[in-house]
Scaffold this active site. Structure first.
Site, short mmCIF file in Angstrom:
data_model
loop_
_atom_site.label_atom_id
_atom_site.label_comp_id
_atom_site.label_asym_id
_atom_site.label_seq_id
_atom_site.Cartn_x
_atom_site.Cartn_y
_atom_site.Cartn_z
N GLN A 78 -46.61 -39.13 -68.95
CA GLN A 78 -45.80 -40.32 -68.67
C GLN A 78 -46.59 -41.34 -67.86
O GLN A 78 -47.63 -41.01 -67.28
CB GLN A 78 -44.53 -39.92 -67.92
CG GLN A 78 -44.81 -39.16 -66.64
CD GLN A 78 -43.66 -38.26 -66.21
OE1 GLN A 78 -42.52 -38.46 -66.59
NE2 GLN A 78 -43.97 -37.27 -65.41
N ASP A 98 -45.06 -25.58 -67.34
CA ASP A 98 -43.91 -25.86 -68.19
C ASP A 98 -42.70 -25.04 -67.74
O ASP A 98 -42.71 -23.81 -67.82
CB ASP A 98 -44.28 -25.52 -69.64
CG ASP A 98 -43.21 -25.90 -70.64
OD1 ASP A 98 -42.07 -26.23 -70.21
OD2 ASP A 98 -43.48 -25.85 -71.84
N GLY A 99 -41.67 -25.73 -67.27
CA GLY A 99 -40.47 -25.04 -66.81
C GLY A 99 -39.77 -24.27 -67.91
O GLY A 99 -39.19 -23.21 -67.66
N ASP A 130 -41.58 -34.66 -56.45
CA ASP A 130 -41.74 -35.36 -55.17
C ASP A 130 -41.57 -34.42 -53.99
O ASP A 130 -41.93 -34.76 -52.86
CB ASP A 130 -40.74 -36.51 -55.06
CG ASP A 130 -39.31 -36.05 -55.28
OD1 ASP A 130 -38.72 -35.45 -54.37
OD2 ASP A 130 -38.78 -36.28 -56.38
N GLU A 187 -43.24 -27.80 -61.89
CA GLU A 187 -43.32 -29.21 -62.27
C GLU A 187 -44.40 -29.37 -63.34
O GLU A 187 -45.54 -28.95 -63.14
CB GLU A 187 -43.65 -30.07 -61.04
CG GLU A 187 -44.14 -31.48 -61.34
CD GLU A 187 -43.11 -32.34 -62.05
OE1 GLU A 187 -43.44 -32.87 -63.13
OE2 GLU A 187 -41.99 -32.50 -61.52
N ASP A 232 -34.22 -30.79 -61.70
CA ASP A 232 -34.34 -32.20 -61.34
C ASP A 232 -35.27 -32.85 -62.36
O ASP A 232 -36.48 -32.87 -62.18
CB ASP A 232 -34.89 -32.33 -59.93
CG ASP A 232 -35.06 -33.79 -59.51
OD1 ASP A 232 -34.53 -34.67 -60.21
OD2 ASP A 232 -35.74 -34.03 -58.50
N SER A 233 -34.69 -33.33 -63.43
CA SER A 233 -35.50 -33.86 -64.54
C SER A 233 -35.17 -35.32 -64.80
O SER A 233 -34.18 -35.86 -64.28
CB SER A 233 -35.23 -33.06 -65.81
OG SER A 233 -33.93 -33.33 -66.29
N THR A 234 -36.00 -35.93 -65.64
CA THR A 234 -35.66 -37.23 -66.17
C THR A 234 -34.51 -37.06 -67.16
O THR A 234 -34.07 -35.94 -67.43
CB THR A 234 -36.87 -37.86 -66.86
OG1 THR A 234 -37.34 -36.95 -67.87
CG2 THR A 234 -38.00 -38.10 -65.87
N ASP A 235 -34.04 -38.15 -67.73
CA ASP A 235 -32.99 -38.07 -68.74
C ASP A 235 -33.51 -37.36 -69.99
O ASP A 235 -34.72 -37.19 -70.15
CB ASP A 235 -32.50 -39.49 -69.09
CG ASP A 235 -31.74 -40.12 -67.93
OD1 ASP A 235 -30.82 -39.47 -67.42
OD2 ASP A 235 -32.06 -41.26 -67.54
#
Length: 289
Positions: free
Chosen positions: A33, A140-141, A88, A108, A159-162
């Site tokens: 990303q 990789d989760g 973060d 992460e 806690d991920s992005t969309d």
């Protein structure tokens, strides 16, 4: 970056927010990303992934406190916690505030998020990176959950992005099937499910998927200023329906014993209990009991 420049969020095509940028601190194209960190005039430092605001120093406490403290205090005895994403370090920091936690595994996928957060957003994680209970894995989760032993975690926090791009695989049937398998008898998984005023399909579709693998599926809410659109929903899928009905005084007692009460800026025992009382425009997107 010049001081009169602005960054416009690209999450929604027809509605959004923008920040005036004081200074750009970093911009990296990772294998996964585009990552940008800048200093804003109003919210402190801000991290942006693929054009979407992820976290600001100004209001990160809302999201982080609610994502971590609610499931851990509802459970009351969580010793093993799995965090997926959250590069973060803010969720890790809050999880490690709980003395019941003996092991916190954080997976992460993008090591650049961790590196840049440690360099430019050090206050968010604090000393969590060096806590001996923390096991931080760049990986990789999905693969981690697939290979983890049965009943090896009490709480899973995603806690991920969309569910687009790198975060998409964290919203699949296979993922939730494995989450159910590796959770203990009273285990719970929580994850962000978007802002339902604008992303109702995210809450509806994710909740329906989890319902196939968990007996109790619901959501709770948090008002994060930079996640525009009103309440954000945090999806909840558990094996024990009673965990979302813990009495206020029990939550207060657990928080006091853990040393949590009085350290937060958003979470309180009253907010904890009240967050599960959903407005009808949100509740209607959850599976019927």
């Amino acid at each position: 970056m010049p001081t009169d420049s602005w960054i416009n969020e690209t999450l929604y095509e027809a509605w959004g927010q923008r920040f005036r940028v004081k200074r750009e601190l970093a911009r990296v194209q990772s294998p996964f990303q585009d990552i940008a960190i800048f200093e804003s005039e109003t919210h402190g430092r801000v991290m942006v992934l693929d054009g979407v605001i992820q976290i600001t120093e100004g209001d990160e406490f809302v999201y982080q406190e609610m994502l971590a403290h609610v499931p851990l205090l509802a459970h009351g005895e969580a010793a093993n916690v799995l965090i997926i994403g959250a590069g973060d370090g803010g969720v890790l920091r809050r999880v490690l505030q709980h003395p019941t936690v003996k092991r916190a595994v954080m997976v992460e996928i993008d090591g650049e998020v961790i590196r840049l957060s440690r360099e430019f957003l050090p206050g968010i994680a604090g000393g969590a990176w060096n806590d001996p209970r923390a096991n931080v894995i760049v990986g990789d989760g999905i693969d981690y959950v697939k290979k983890a032993p049965d009943a090896s975690f009490d709480v899973i926090i995603v806690d991920s992005t969309d569910p687009i791009g790198v975060g998409e695989v964290l919203f699949t049937d296979d993922f939730y099937r494995n989450c159910a398998r590796i959770l203990t008898a009273r285990g719970v998984v929580v994850n962000q499910c978007g802002v339902p005023f604008m992303q109702a399909d995210e809450l509806r579709d994710t909740s329906a998927r989890r319902r196939a693998f968990f007996s109790h599926v619901t959501a709770y809410v948090a008002a994060v200023p930079t996640y525009v659109g009103g309440f954000m929903t945090l999806g909840w899928a558990g094996k024990d329906a009673g965990l979302t009905q813990i009495p206020l005084e029990t939550i207060r007692q657990r928080a006091s014993q853990a040393g949590i009460e009085g350290t937060t800026q958003y979470w309180t025992p009253e907010i904890h209990v009240g967050a599960f009382n959903l407005p009808p425009y949100i509740a209607r997107h959850l599976p019927k009991a």
